[in-house]
Design a protein around this motif. Structure first.
Motif, PDB file in Angstrom:
ATOM      1  N   LYS A 213      -3.031  15.138 -11.754  1.00  7.50           N
ATOM      2  CA  LYS A 213      -3.039  13.758 -11.116  1.00  7.50           C
ATOM      3  C   LYS A 213      -2.051  13.530 -10.129  1.00  7.50           C
ATOM      4  O   LYS A 213      -1.150  14.333  -9.638  1.00  7.50           O
ATOM      5  N   LEU A 214      -2.319  12.492  -9.167  1.00 12.09           N
ATOM      6  CA  LEU A 214      -1.405  12.131  -8.100  1.00 12.09           C
ATOM      7  C   LEU A 214      -0.563  11.143  -8.603  1.00 12.09           C
ATOM      8  O   LEU A 214      -0.955  10.132  -9.112  1.00 12.09           O
ATOM      9  N   VAL A 215       0.768  11.410  -8.770  1.00 14.67           N
ATOM     10  CA  VAL A 215       1.912  10.701  -9.106  1.00 14.67           C
ATOM     11  C   VAL A 215       3.041  10.081  -8.228  1.00 14.67           C
ATOM     12  O   VAL A 215       3.230  10.955  -7.444  1.00 14.67           O
ATOM     13  N   ILE A 216       3.456   8.683  -8.110  1.00 19.92           N
ATOM     14  CA  ILE A 216       4.524   8.292  -7.233  1.00 19.92           C
ATOM     15  C   ILE A 216       5.523   8.192  -8.212  1.00 19.92           C
ATOM     16  O   ILE A 216       5.483   7.250  -8.927  1.00 19.92           O
ATOM     17  N   GLU A 217       6.754   8.823  -8.062  1.00 20.13           N
ATOM     18  CA  GLU A 217       7.808   8.645  -8.874  1.00 20.13           C
ATOM     19  C   GLU A 217       8.949   8.625  -7.943  1.00 20.13           C
ATOM     20  O   GLU A 217       9.256   9.451  -7.012  1.00 20.13           O
ATOM     21  N   PRO A 218       9.872   7.804  -8.073  1.00 17.11           N
ATOM     22  CA  PRO A 218       9.953   6.466  -9.070  1.00 17.11           C
ATOM     23  C   PRO A 218       8.948   5.634  -8.651  1.00 17.11           C
ATOM     24  O   PRO A 218       8.798   5.602  -7.351  1.00 17.11           O
ATOM     25  N   ARG A 219       8.612   4.664  -9.383  1.00 19.54           N
ATOM     26  CA  ARG A 219       7.746   3.816  -9.004  1.00 19.54           C
ATOM     27  C   ARG A 219       8.506   2.737  -8.113  1.00 19.54           C
ATOM     28  O   ARG A 219       9.584   2.101  -8.117  1.00 19.54           O
ATOM     29  N   LEU A 220       7.822   2.670  -6.755  1.00 22.42           N
ATOM     30  CA  LEU A 220       8.293   1.621  -5.853  1.00 22.42           C
ATOM     31  C   LEU A 220       7.912   0.015  -6.209  1.00 22.42           C
ATOM     32  O   LEU A 220       6.702  -0.073  -6.902  1.00 22.42           O
ATOM     33  N   THR A 221       8.703  -0.797  -5.696  1.00 26.16           N
ATOM     34  CA  THR A 221       8.341  -2.151  -6.011  1.00 26.16           C
ATOM     35  C   THR A 221       7.336  -2.705  -5.007  1.00 26.16           C
ATOM     36  O   THR A 221       7.122  -1.939  -3.950  1.00 26.16           O
ATOM     37  N   HIS A 222       6.608  -3.800  -5.021  1.00 32.48           N
ATOM     38  CA  HIS A 222       5.829  -4.236  -3.990  1.00 32.48           C
ATOM     39  C   HIS A 222       6.617  -4.729  -2.900  1.00 32.48           C
ATOM     40  O   HIS A 222       5.807  -4.392  -1.676  1.00 32.48           O
ATOM     41  N   GLN A 223       7.819  -5.093  -2.962  1.00 36.09           N
ATOM     42  CA  GLN A 223       8.550  -5.228  -1.632  1.00 36.09           C
ATOM     43  C   GLN A 223       8.859  -4.017  -0.878  1.00 36.09           C
ATOM     44  O   GLN A 223       8.616  -3.966  -0.070  1.00 36.09           O
ATOM     45  N   ASP A 224       9.107  -2.915  -1.557  1.00 31.86           N
ATOM     46  CA  ASP A 224       9.405  -1.768  -0.905  1.00 31.86           C
ATOM     47  C   ASP A 224       8.140  -1.341  -0.246  1.00 31.86           C
ATOM     48  O   ASP A 224       8.300  -0.929   0.818  1.00 31.86           O
ATOM     49  N   ILE A 225       6.926  -1.129  -0.875  1.00 35.64           N
ATOM     50  CA  ILE A 225       5.677  -0.941   0.005  1.00 35.64           C
ATOM     51  C   ILE A 225       5.424  -1.778   1.024  1.00 35.64           C
ATOM     52  O   ILE A 225       5.094  -1.405   2.118  1.00 35.64           O
TER      53      ILE A 225
END
Length: 214
Positions: A161-173
């Motif tokens: 699976k394609l995983v993004i770690e650590p999870r970014l906040t909506h503000q980060d994105i």
């Protein structure tokens, strides 16, 4: 936002060994500011473990995230060349382990090994190409396209699976794609509702191919 090339991937094993033999390994906890915009100190940092964000901010505290870096990637290279103040700040998102090579150590390596110097120039040239592609992405894509492209570029394959770690906040994105947090939240909510993306406390997973348009 395309990922920049890994420095060690651009260097022959012998060149990488020469470079790292002059450095020292340091570890830092999450949320540590490693470089501050405007600093005069010049060193090359190579990430061995963990992730960091590279960002710039203004006097009002507004922030733009320039990149998220992981193992094998590097930062601080510009000050080695032009000796100008740091152009951006860097903060650890997770606990990190770094190889730190001072400006004088890098120069000694390059003076003693012309092939290493050429390979390092090639790595930096490819980085410029990545930055050019990122500018094109910002200029030609709408917010939805920038969000989905950023998710894909940040994701790493893990257990199929394609995983993004650590999870970014909506503000980060939002800070990465040049949009409002509210707009990013709307886009991510619909992706989660459609089961294209799933989110937990630590990570974000891309479950299937993201829609081409919103």
């Amino acid at each position: 936002m395309r990922r920049r090339p890994h420095l060690f991937a651009e260097l022959a094993p012998s060149d990488a060994a020469v470079l790292t033999s002059h450095g020292s390994v340091r570890s830092y906890p999450a949320n540590t500011v490693l470089i501050t915009e405007g600093d005069q100190v010049g060193s090359l940092y190579v990430l061995l473990e963990g992730r960091v964000k590279v960002f710039a901010s203004d006097d009002a505290g507004r922030e733009v995230i320039l990149s998220i870096l992981g193992p094998g990637e590097y930062f601080g290279e510009l000050s080695l060349v032009d000796e100008a103040p740091r152009s951006a700040s860097v903060m650890s998102l997770t606990p990190v382990k770094l190889m730190v090579i001072t400006q004088s150590q890098v120069r000694q390596c390059l003076t003693e090994n012309t092939e290493l110097a050429f390979n390092l120039i090639r790595a930096l040239t490819r980085e410029v190409r990545v930055l050019t592609d990122n500018i094109k992405t910002f200029a030609l894509m709408d917010v939805y396209g920038r969000v989905t492209q950023t998710l894909l570029d940040l994701a790493v394959e893990k257990d199929g699976k394609l995983v993004i770690e650590p999870r970014l906040t909506h503000q980060d994105i939002a800070n990465m794609v040049g949009a409002s947090r509210e707009m990013v939240s709307r886009i991510l909510k619909e992706l989660v509702t459609g089961n294209y993306v799933s989110v937990d406390k630590r990570s974000m997973t891309i479950n299937e191919k993201l829609p081409a348009a919103w």
